[in-house]
Structure formats: structure tokens, C-alpha cells
Scaffold this motif. Sequence first.
Motif, PDB file in Angstrom:
ATOM      1  N   ASN A  29       0.827  -1.213   0.000  1.00 12.30           N
ATOM      2  CA  ASN A  29       0.000   0.000   0.000  1.00 12.30           C
ATOM      3  C   ASN A  29       0.858   1.258   0.000  1.00 12.30           C
ATOM      4  OD1 ASN A  29      -2.661  -1.029  -0.083  1.00 12.30           O
ATOM      5  ND2 ASN A  29      -2.583  -1.540   2.095  1.00 12.30           N
ATOM      6  N   ARG A  30       1.953   1.233   0.757  1.00 11.29           N
ATOM      7  CA  ARG A  30       2.852   2.393   0.783  1.00 11.29           C
ATOM      8  C   ARG A  30       3.508   2.595  -0.583  1.00 11.29           C
ATOM      9  NH1 ARG A  30       3.634   0.461   6.068  1.00 11.29           N
ATOM     10  NH2 ARG A  30       5.353  -0.899   5.448  1.00 11.29           N
ATOM     11  N   SER A  31       3.902   1.496  -1.221  1.00  9.02           N
ATOM     12  CA  SER A  31       4.505   1.592  -2.553  1.00  9.02           C
ATOM     13  C   SER A  31       3.509   2.144  -3.563  1.00  9.02           C
ATOM     14  CB  SER A  31       4.993   0.215  -3.016  1.00  9.02           C
ATOM     15  OG  SER A  31       6.048  -0.246  -2.208  1.00  9.02           O
ATOM     16  N   ILE A  32       2.269   1.675  -3.470  1.00  8.33           N
ATOM     17  CA  ILE A  32       1.225   2.145  -4.384  1.00  8.33           C
ATOM     18  C   ILE A  32       0.979   3.636  -4.192  1.00  8.33           C
ATOM     19  CG2 ILE A  32      -1.270   2.031  -4.830  1.00  8.33           C
ATOM     20  CD1 ILE A  32      -1.010  -1.038  -4.373  1.00  8.33           C
ATOM     21  N   ASN A  53       4.072   0.315 -14.851  1.00  8.44           N
ATOM     22  CA  ASN A  53       4.410  -1.109 -14.748  1.00  8.44           C
ATOM     23  C   ASN A  53       4.649  -1.522 -13.294  1.00  8.44           C
ATOM     24  OD1 ASN A  53       4.278  -2.372 -17.323  1.00  8.44           O
ATOM     25  ND2 ASN A  53       6.136  -1.297 -17.963  1.00  8.44           N
ATOM     26  N   GLN A  54       5.306  -0.652 -12.536  1.00  2.39           N
ATOM     27  CA  GLN A  54       5.543  -0.953 -11.118  1.00  2.39           C
ATOM     28  C   GLN A  54       4.229  -1.016 -10.350  1.00  2.39           C
ATOM     29  OE1 GLN A  54       8.456   1.905  -9.642  1.00  2.39           O
ATOM     30  NE2 GLN A  54       9.746   1.539 -11.429  1.00  2.39           N
ATOM     31  N   LEU A  55       3.311  -0.107 -10.667  1.00  4.86           N
ATOM     32  CA  LEU A  55       1.992  -0.129 -10.030  1.00  4.86           C
ATOM     33  C   LEU A  55       1.252  -1.426 -10.354  1.00  4.86           C
ATOM     34  CD1 LEU A  55       0.638   3.505 -10.433  1.00  4.86           C
ATOM     35  CD2 LEU A  55       0.575   2.165  -8.325  1.00  4.86           C
ATOM     36  N   SER A  56       1.331  -1.824 -11.603  1.00  3.31           N
ATOM     37  CA  SER A  56       0.693  -3.069 -12.020  1.00  3.31           C
ATOM     38  C   SER A  56       1.205  -4.240 -11.195  1.00  3.31           C
ATOM     39  CB  SER A  56       0.965  -3.320 -13.508  1.00  3.31           C
ATOM     40  OG  SER A  56       0.570  -4.618 -13.879  1.00  3.31           O
ATOM     41  N   ASN A  57       2.508  -4.281 -11.000  1.00  5.79           N
ATOM     42  CA  ASN A  57       3.105  -5.390 -10.254  1.00  5.79           C
ATOM     43  C   ASN A  57       2.690  -5.366  -8.788  1.00  5.79           C
ATOM     44  OD1 ASN A  57       4.832  -7.722 -10.486  1.00  5.79           O
ATOM     45  ND2 ASN A  57       6.306  -6.631  -9.218  1.00  5.79           N
ATOM     46  N   GLU A  58       2.612  -4.174  -8.193  1.00  7.68           N
ATOM     47  CA  GLU A  58       2.196  -4.071  -6.790  1.00  7.68           C
ATOM     48  C   GLU A  58       0.762  -4.579  -6.611  1.00  7.68           C
ATOM     49  OE1 GLU A  58       3.921  -3.346  -4.150  1.00  7.68           O
ATOM     50  OE2 GLU A  58       5.764  -2.779  -5.188  1.00  7.68           O
ATOM     51  N   PHE A  59      -0.126  -4.192  -7.532  1.00  8.38           N
ATOM     52  CA  PHE A  59      -1.510  -4.660  -7.436  1.00  8.38           C
ATOM     53  C   PHE A  59      -1.591  -6.175  -7.649  1.00  8.38           C
ATOM     54  CE2 PHE A  59      -2.794  -0.155  -8.215  1.00  8.38           C
ATOM     55  CZ  PHE A  59      -3.650  -0.029  -7.124  1.00  8.38           C
ATOM     56  N   ARG A  60      -0.765  -6.691  -8.556  1.00 10.42           N
ATOM     57  CA  ARG A  60      -0.754  -8.144  -8.785  1.00 10.42           C
ATOM     58  C   ARG A  60      -0.345  -8.886  -7.521  1.00 10.42           C
ATOM     59  NH1 ARG A  60       3.030 -12.027  -9.686  1.00 10.42           N
ATOM     60  NH2 ARG A  60       4.722 -10.511  -9.738  1.00 10.42           N
ATOM     61  N   LEU A  61       0.690  -8.386  -6.853  1.00 13.88           N
ATOM     62  CA  LEU A  61       1.178  -9.042  -5.645  1.00 13.88           C
ATOM     63  C   LEU A  61       0.142  -9.021  -4.523  1.00 13.88           C
ATOM     64  CD1 LEU A  61       4.857  -7.708  -5.668  1.00 13.88           C
ATOM     65  CD2 LEU A  61       4.110 -10.054  -6.122  1.00 13.88           C
ATOM     66  N   TYR A  65      -5.992  -8.286  -9.476  1.00 13.44           N
ATOM     67  CA  TYR A  65      -5.575  -8.511 -10.855  1.00 13.44           C
ATOM     68  C   TYR A  65      -6.203  -7.533 -11.850  1.00 13.44           C
ATOM     69  CZ  TYR A  65      -3.914 -12.844  -8.772  1.00 13.44           C
ATOM     70  OH  TYR A  65      -3.284 -13.767  -7.978  1.00 13.44           O
ATOM     71  N   ASP A  66      -7.457  -7.154 -11.630  1.00 12.07           N
ATOM     72  CA  ASP A  66      -8.103  -6.212 -12.551  1.00 12.07           C
ATOM     73  C   ASP A  66      -7.394  -4.860 -12.530  1.00 12.07           C
ATOM     74  OD1 ASP A  66      -9.925  -8.111 -13.308  1.00 12.07           O
ATOM     75  OD2 ASP A  66     -11.504  -7.430 -11.945  1.00 12.07           O
ATOM     76  N   GLU A  67      -7.052  -4.402 -11.327  1.00 11.55           N
ATOM     77  CA  GLU A  67      -6.313  -3.145 -11.208  1.00 11.55           C
ATOM     78  C   GLU A  67      -4.934  -3.282 -11.843  1.00 11.55           C
ATOM     79  OE1 GLU A  67      -7.097   0.171  -9.465  1.00 11.55           O
ATOM     80  OE2 GLU A  67      -8.756  -0.779 -10.511  1.00 11.55           O
ATOM     81  N   GLY A  68      -4.305  -4.419 -11.609  1.00  7.46           N
ATOM     82  CA  GLY A  68      -2.990  -4.663 -12.195  1.00  7.46           C
ATOM     83  C   GLY A  68      -3.030  -4.616 -13.707  1.00  7.46           C
ATOM     84  N   LEU A  69      -4.038  -5.253 -14.297  1.00  4.95           N
ATOM     85  CA  LEU A  69      -4.169  -5.248 -15.760  1.00  4.95           C
ATOM     86  C   LEU A  69      -4.436  -3.850 -16.293  1.00  4.95           C
ATOM     87  CD1 LEU A  69      -6.181  -8.493 -16.630  1.00  4.95           C
ATOM     88  CD2 LEU A  69      -3.888  -7.882 -17.421  1.00  4.95           C
ATOM     89  N   ARG A  70      -5.225  -3.083 -15.558  1.00  4.05           N
ATOM     90  CA  ARG A  70      -5.550  -1.723 -16.016  1.00  4.05           C
ATOM     91  C   ARG A  70      -4.282  -0.873 -16.128  1.00  4.05           C
ATOM     92  NH1 ARG A  70      -7.105   3.186 -13.610  1.00  4.05           N
ATOM     93  NH2 ARG A  70      -7.108   2.314 -11.503  1.00  4.05           N
ATOM     94  N   PHE A  71      -3.458  -0.893 -15.096  1.00  2.87           N
ATOM     95  CA  PHE A  71      -2.230  -0.100 -15.131  1.00  2.87           C
ATOM     96  C   PHE A  71      -1.237  -0.650 -16.151  1.00  2.87           C
ATOM     97  CE2 PHE A  71      -3.742   1.427 -10.978  1.00  2.87           C
ATOM     98  CZ  PHE A  71      -3.533   2.787 -11.149  1.00  2.87           C
ATOM     99  N   CYS A  72      -1.210  -1.970 -16.280  1.00  2.00           N
ATOM    100  CA  CYS A  72      -0.277  -2.584 -17.218  1.00  2.00           C
ATOM    101  C   CYS A  72      -0.649  -2.263 -18.663  1.00  2.00           C
ATOM    102  CB  CYS A  72      -0.281  -4.092 -17.008  1.00  2.00           C
ATOM    103  SG  CYS A  72       1.268  -4.848 -17.416  1.00  2.00           S
ATOM    104  N   ASN A  73      -1.932  -2.302 -18.963  1.00  2.00           N
ATOM    105  CA  ASN A  73      -2.377  -1.962 -20.316  1.00  2.00           C
ATOM    106  C   ASN A  73      -2.103  -0.495 -20.632  1.00  2.00           C
ATOM    107  OD1 ASN A  73      -3.333  -4.479 -21.252  1.00  2.00           O
ATOM    108  ND2 ASN A  73      -5.234  -4.251 -20.089  1.00  2.00           N
ATOM    109  N   ASN A  74      -2.239   0.372 -19.620  1.00  3.02           N
ATOM    110  CA  ASN A  74      -1.898   1.786 -19.820  1.00  3.02           C
ATOM    111  C   ASN A  74      -0.401   1.948 -20.084  1.00  3.02           C
ATOM    112  OD1 ASN A  74      -4.533   2.662 -19.478  1.00  3.02           O
ATOM    113  ND2 ASN A  74      -4.294   3.075 -17.287  1.00  3.02           N
ATOM    114  N   ALA A  75       0.403   1.177 -19.360  1.00  2.98           N
ATOM    115  CA  ALA A  75       1.853   1.217 -19.567  1.00  2.98           C
ATOM    116  C   ALA A  75       2.206   0.752 -20.973  1.00  2.98           C
ATOM    117  CB  ALA A  75       2.556   0.338 -18.534  1.00  2.98           C
ATOM    118  N   ILE A  95       1.672  -8.583 -17.745  1.00  4.57           N
ATOM    119  CA  ILE A  95       0.369  -9.117 -18.150  1.00  4.57           C
ATOM    120  C   ILE A  95       0.404 -10.643 -18.083  1.00  4.57           C
ATOM    121  CG2 ILE A  95      -1.277  -9.336 -20.054  1.00  4.57           C
ATOM    122  CD1 ILE A  95      -0.379  -6.516 -20.968  1.00  4.57           C
ATOM    123  N   GLY A  96       1.527 -11.213 -18.520  1.00  7.63           N
ATOM    124  CA  GLY A  96       1.691 -12.663 -18.442  1.00  7.63           C
ATOM    125  C   GLY A  96       1.639 -13.163 -17.008  1.00  7.63           C
ATOM    126  N   PHE A  97       2.303 -12.440 -16.093  1.00  3.94           N
ATOM    127  CA  PHE A  97       2.286 -12.827 -14.678  1.00  3.94           C
ATOM    128  C   PHE A  97       0.852 -12.874 -14.136  1.00  3.94           C
ATOM    129  CE2 PHE A  97       6.808 -11.093 -13.717  1.00  3.94           C
ATOM    130  CZ  PHE A  97       7.356 -12.323 -14.035  1.00  3.94           C
TER     131      PHE A  97
END
Length: 214
Positions: A29-32, A53-61, A65-75, A95-97
Motif C-alpha cells: 500500500n505504501r509503494s502504491i 508497470n511498477q503499479l501493475s506489479n504491486e496490485f498483482r502481488l 488482478y483487474d487493477e494490475g491489468l488496467r495499469f499494465c495496459n496503460n503502460a 500481463i503474463g504474470f
Amino acid sequence: MRFTFYIFCFLFCVLHSSAQQSNNSGEHNRSIDSLLTLLKSDHNDTNKVNHLNQLSNEFRLMGKYDEGLRFCNNALKLALQLNFKKGMATSYINIGFIHHNKGDYEKALGFYLKALIIREEIGDKNGMANSYNNIGKLNTTLNKFAQARIYLNKSLQISTEIGTKEWTKLSYQGLSQLDSTLGNWKSAHQYHKLYSIYNDSILNEETTKQIADM
């Protein structure tokens, strides 16, 4: 008395695990929050791609996943506009992860391969070692054992060539898992020993650095 002891141990493990999960969640949460703050002042450049991309990974962890995909697709969209190939590859990997974590292995494999093509094109050897390893391990999961060995050996070869202990370690781990799945116990054990040697070496280096920084 023994029963009480077992109950105590069980409760301790549960509480420790819960505390660890809570701590990890707090760190994510702090990283986000930090990355979202950076995004507000970002221009449409490579830094913004990296932050997305970093935001996407933080949400994935965190399993979001939906939030992660949203940021990743924007990246990915911005990286394509900028022709920022390293950023494209990272987006494809992320996205693969996410698809991997969701259990959609074939879709994950497709994105891993897209990332690999770009990394080979730009000569990103560290990224290539990463991609070969991810593809190799996923092929083991998909029971595509011949392909798994090809990619894991490629990962081992290139990680050894560039002297990256982390990917060398993970390559040995992947080969150990592959041979264990195939019932090749002797080679699985040998690869696991090599994995342990590299893992211990990395841990020792980290400990030495921490002591030096004190």
C-alpha cells in the motif's frame, strides 16, 4: 500437556503468518501511494511507463488482478506510442504474470513469448534470462517437457554467461522441478544442490552487505 503445546504452536504460526501478511500488505500500500504520487507529476515519457508497470506489479502481488491489468495496459499503450521497447517487454511480462496467477497458462505463455521477442531484439540479456526461465517453468506446468528443458537450459546458459546469480539459481531450480516431475530423481537432486549453493551465496552476500551498511 503435549496437546496444549501443539495448540500453542499452531496459534503462534497462525498469528505470525497473519502479522506477516498484514506487514506485506502495508508495504504494498505504501509503494502504491508513492507511485500514484509520482504519476501525478509524470509526463508521457519512459518514467511514466516504468511507474505504471511498477503499479501493475504491486496490485498483482496483492491479488488485485483487474487493477494490475488496467495499469499494465496503460503502460503498454504509452510504451507503444513512445516505441519504448524495454517498457513494452516489461508490460507483456507483467500481463503474463497476472494471467499466470489467474491460472490461464496458455494466455500467460503468449505474453511471455511476446516479451522474449522484444528482449532478444534489443539484446537485453538479463531480460532474456528472465523470459527463458519464466517460459521454461510454465512449459513444465503445461507438461511440455521438451520445450521446458530447452528454455531452462537457455536461461542457465545466458545467466551464467552474464554472471547473474539470481537467474542462475532460478534456472537450476526450474531444471530440478522439471526432472522431479519426470521422475529423474538423481538429476533433480543434483540440480537442487546447485540451486542451494547459489541461493546460499546470494544470502551470504546480502548479509555481508547489511553488516557493512550498519
